[in-house]
Design an enzyme around this catalytic site. Structure first.
Site, PDB file in Angstrom:
ATOM      1  N   SER A 136      -5.822  -1.746   5.494  1.00 34.37           N
ATOM      2  CA  SER A 136      -4.651  -1.724   4.632  1.00 34.37           C
ATOM      3  C   SER A 136      -3.705  -2.831   5.101  1.00 34.37           C
ATOM      4  O   SER A 136      -3.306  -2.863   6.263  1.00 34.37           O
ATOM      5  CB  SER A 136      -3.980  -0.347   4.752  1.00 34.37           C
ATOM      6  OG  SER A 136      -2.797  -0.298   4.010  1.00 34.37           O
ATOM      7  N   LYS A 162      -7.308  -3.687   1.311  1.00 38.52           N
ATOM      8  CA  LYS A 162      -6.323  -3.021   0.433  1.00 38.52           C
ATOM      9  C   LYS A 162      -4.993  -3.729   0.620  1.00 38.52           C
ATOM     10  O   LYS A 162      -4.501  -3.841   1.748  1.00 38.52           O
ATOM     11  CB  LYS A 162      -6.239  -1.542   0.820  1.00 38.52           C
ATOM     12  CG  LYS A 162      -4.953  -0.815   0.488  1.00 38.52           C
ATOM     13  CD  LYS A 162      -5.151   0.683   0.661  1.00 38.52           C
ATOM     14  CE  LYS A 162      -3.898   1.373   1.168  1.00 38.52           C
ATOM     15  NZ  LYS A 162      -4.109   2.832   1.378  1.00 38.52           N
ATOM     16  N   LEU A 163      -4.437  -4.198  -0.482  1.00 40.95           N
ATOM     17  CA  LEU A 163      -3.148  -4.887  -0.427  1.00 40.95           C
ATOM     18  C   LEU A 163      -2.055  -3.930  -0.876  1.00 40.95           C
ATOM     19  O   LEU A 163      -2.156  -3.311  -1.941  1.00 40.95           O
ATOM     20  CB  LEU A 163      -3.144  -6.110  -1.348  1.00 40.95           C
ATOM     21  CG  LEU A 163      -4.198  -7.190  -1.084  1.00 40.95           C
ATOM     22  CD1 LEU A 163      -4.038  -8.326  -2.101  1.00 40.95           C
ATOM     23  CD2 LEU A 163      -4.084  -7.737   0.345  1.00 40.95           C
ATOM     24  N   LYS A 164      -1.006  -3.846  -0.093  1.00 43.62           N
ATOM     25  CA  LYS A 164       0.157  -3.079  -0.511  1.00 43.62           C
ATOM     26  C   LYS A 164       0.915  -3.916  -1.546  1.00 43.62           C
ATOM     27  O   LYS A 164       1.076  -5.132  -1.359  1.00 43.62           O
ATOM     28  CB  LYS A 164       1.061  -2.799   0.691  1.00 43.62           C
ATOM     29  CG  LYS A 164       0.449  -1.830   1.689  1.00 43.62           C
ATOM     30  CD  LYS A 164       0.398  -0.420   1.128  1.00 43.62           C
ATOM     31  CE  LYS A 164       0.032   0.587   2.201  1.00 43.62           C
ATOM     32  NZ  LYS A 164       0.058   1.969   1.675  1.00 43.62           N
ATOM     33  N   ASP A 189      -2.333  -0.749  -3.399  1.00 44.10           N
ATOM     34  CA  ASP A 189      -1.628   0.520  -3.197  1.00 44.10           C
ATOM     35  C   ASP A 189      -0.130   0.288  -3.390  1.00 44.10           C
ATOM     36  O   ASP A 189       0.480  -0.494  -2.659  1.00 44.10           O
ATOM     37  CB  ASP A 189      -1.902   1.039  -1.775  1.00 44.10           C
ATOM     38  CG  ASP A 189      -1.301   2.421  -1.516  1.00 44.10           C
ATOM     39  OD1 ASP A 189      -0.665   2.991  -2.430  1.00 44.10           O
ATOM     40  OD2 ASP A 189      -1.470   2.927  -0.390  1.00 44.10           O
ATOM     41  N   ASN A 191       2.239   2.910  -3.497  1.00 41.77           N
ATOM     42  CA  ASN A 191       3.079   3.973  -2.932  1.00 41.77           C
ATOM     43  C   ASN A 191       4.245   4.342  -3.852  1.00 41.77           C
ATOM     44  O   ASN A 191       5.409   4.350  -3.423  1.00 41.77           O
ATOM     45  CB  ASN A 191       3.584   3.591  -1.537  1.00 41.77           C
ATOM     46  CG  ASN A 191       2.481   3.573  -0.498  1.00 41.77           C
ATOM     47  OD1 ASN A 191       2.091   2.503  -0.030  1.00 41.77           O
ATOM     48  ND2 ASN A 191       1.930   4.723  -0.150  1.00 41.77           N
ATOM     49  N   GLU A 214      -3.942   2.409  -6.296  1.00 40.08           N
ATOM     50  CA  GLU A 214      -3.564   3.665  -5.647  1.00 40.08           C
ATOM     51  C   GLU A 214      -2.092   3.981  -5.919  1.00 40.08           C
ATOM     52  O   GLU A 214      -1.214   3.128  -5.732  1.00 40.08           O
ATOM     53  CB  GLU A 214      -3.815   3.475  -4.143  1.00 40.08           C
ATOM     54  CG  GLU A 214      -3.757   4.712  -3.287  1.00 40.08           C
ATOM     55  CD  GLU A 214      -4.037   4.383  -1.815  1.00 40.08           C
ATOM     56  OE1 GLU A 214      -4.651   3.334  -1.512  1.00 40.08           O
ATOM     57  OE2 GLU A 214      -3.622   5.174  -0.962  1.00 40.08           O
ATOM     58  N   ASP A 239      -2.954   9.270  -4.275  1.00 43.11           N
ATOM     59  CA  ASP A 239      -2.804   9.527  -2.836  1.00 43.11           C
ATOM     60  C   ASP A 239      -1.724  10.607  -2.697  1.00 43.11           C
ATOM     61  O   ASP A 239      -2.030  11.807  -2.623  1.00 43.11           O
ATOM     62  CB  ASP A 239      -2.436   8.203  -2.128  1.00 43.11           C
ATOM     63  CG  ASP A 239      -2.070   8.350  -0.656  1.00 43.11           C
ATOM     64  OD1 ASP A 239      -1.996   9.474  -0.147  1.00 43.11           O
ATOM     65  OD2 ASP A 239      -1.840   7.312   0.012  1.00 43.11           O
ATOM     66  N   LYS A 263      -6.585  12.408   2.485  1.00 44.27           N
ATOM     67  CA  LYS A 263      -5.910  12.274   3.776  1.00 44.27           C
ATOM     68  C   LYS A 263      -5.755  13.686   4.306  1.00 44.27           C
ATOM     69  O   LYS A 263      -5.003  14.481   3.721  1.00 44.27           O
ATOM     70  CB  LYS A 263      -4.509  11.683   3.588  1.00 44.27           C
ATOM     71  CG  LYS A 263      -4.428  10.195   3.773  1.00 44.27           C
ATOM     72  CD  LYS A 263      -3.004   9.717   3.678  1.00 44.27           C
ATOM     73  CE  LYS A 263      -3.011   8.273   3.263  1.00 44.27           C
ATOM     74  NZ  LYS A 263      -1.664   7.775   2.946  1.00 44.27           N
ATOM     75  N   GLY A 291      -5.584   6.737   5.611  1.00 40.02           N
ATOM     76  CA  GLY A 291      -5.121   6.646   6.995  1.00 40.02           C
ATOM     77  C   GLY A 291      -3.618   6.759   7.063  1.00 40.02           C
ATOM     78  O   GLY A 291      -2.928   6.588   6.048  1.00 40.02           O
TER      79      GLY A 291
END
Ligand code: OSB
Ligand code: MG
Length: 369
Positions: A136, A162-164, A189, A191, A214, A239, A263, A291
């Site tokens: 990540s 995985k790129l935020k 992702d 968030n 995500e 998530d 998770k 994670g």
């Protein structure tokens, strides 16, 4: 089994580089480590994945400590017999607190499996001895810095990136990384950083052949995710929204998600994680292991879970060195893009006590004698 003592230990580890997501930036990781001791002096370890502040989840370390001390541990101490299989039922009256509950259940399970002489991987139903690693990647200060960081992970052997992302850091960084690594499994992702009105904008990500996007929207916005999933060709993966088997079932039924990030802390433990895995496996829904910047204690247990047959996508199961210069256990080292699944009894690892003590900020002992 009788647990005679619970030890709640707050530790502090620097990160090798700041980790920035849409909800904040961190340059260190505070962790709550749980240790249980049985009447026969067998020890079980676990890591509570809550962070210092309630930015990713409503849970946070000080809150978890309070919940464990005031409600969860007293409830376990009132029971005459405690086993990992009964923990979630005993703690059910207390709402939420999945991360706190998961840590207690896992520490008890570690002790129980040490007594039984089997590994967590075997107990959960693993069918692999090593798992492919994803990584990540945080929001970077510039596209050039992102390119350097991603290149270093690709060269190290990570099998999936995985790129935020967040508004203002999405289409262009993804375009750049996709152009440099046209065949690399890639996902993003957010968030929860977007809202329903961003659907046209997010649809631009469809051209980059991503494995998934995500948690683009608010954790409670299941309808919004279902609407977005209808207009995007990129699979939507939840998530934060998935906090139990039943929430996973609902989100799948409503077609708000077609892949699930499992998770263990977020869903209340490894036993609930296996239930979600089994449900998804029966329906051919891919799952992967998320994670939470775990130390070796949490990482070991995640690797056991990621070795189950339904975990068909690489997880955020990175090497210890991704986050820490020194881990609290023997470090997990990646070989050809894989990490070995621990095969010792219980979670298969124990902390290096000298190092653990050196980074401990506080210790609280709750005994049951
Ligand atoms: O959303 O997956 C997330 C870290 C902290 C909180 C939430 C998330 C993450 C990560 C890092 O993406 C995953 C890892 O431990 O490698
Ligand atoms: Mg996530």
């Amino acid at each position: 089994m009788k647990i005679v003592e619970y030890e709640l230990r707050r530790i502090h580890l620097p990160l090798v580089r700041p980790f920035r997501t849409s909800f904040g930036s961190q340059s260190d990781r505070e962790v709550l480590i749980v240790k249980v001791t049985t009447e026969d002096a067998v020890i079980g370890w676990a890591e509570c994945v809550a962070m210092s502040s309630p930015l990713y989840s409503p849970e946070y370390i000080s809150g978890c400590l309070e919940t464990m001390r005031e409600f969860l541990i007293p409830a376990l101490n009132r029971a005459t017999d405690v086993s990992a299989r009964t923990v979630s039922e005993l703690l059910k009256p207390y709402l939420g607190a999945q991360m706190a509950k998961a840590a207690l259940e896992t520490a008890i399970l570690d002790a129980e499996l040490k007594i039984a002489g089997i590994s967590l991987a075997t107990y959960l139903g693993a069918n692999k001895s090593k798992v492919p690693c994803g990584v990540s990647v945080g929001i970077a200060p510039s596209i050039e810095a992102l390119v350097d960081e991603v290149t270093s992970y690709v060269e190290a052997g990570y099998k999936r990136i995985k790129l935020k992302i967040e508004p203002g850091w999405d289409i262009e960084p993804v375009r750049k990384i996709r152009a440099l690594f046209p065949d690399k499994p890639l996902q993003v992702d957010a968030n929860q950083a977007y809202s329903r009105s961003d659907s046209k904008h997010l649809k631009q990500l469809d051209e980059f052949n991503l494995l998934l996007i995500e948690q683009p929207l608010d954790e409670h916005d299941i309808l919004g995710h279902a609407q977005l999933a209808r207009i995007m060709t990129t699979p939507v993966c939840l998530d934060e929204s998935i906090i139990s088997l039943s929430s996973a079932q609902d989100a799948l039924e409503l077609e708000a998600t077609s892949v699930i990030n499992i998770k263990p802390g977020r869903v209340g433990g490894y036993l609930e994680s296996v239930k979600i895995h089994n449900y998804c496996l029966e329906r051919s829904i891919p799952v992967w292991c998320g994670g939470m910047l775990e130390t070796g204690i949490g990482r070991a247990a995640n690797l056991a879970l990621a070795a189950l047959p339904g975990f068909t996508l690489p997880g955020d199961t990175s090497a210890s060195s991704r986050f820490f210069k020194q881990d609290i256990t023997t470090p997990f080292e990646m070989v050809d893009g894989y990490l070995d699944v621990p095969n010792g009894v219980g979670i298969g690892v124990v902390p290096d006590m000298e190092f653990l003590n050196s980074i401990t900020r506080s210790v609280e002992i709750i005994s049951n004698k």
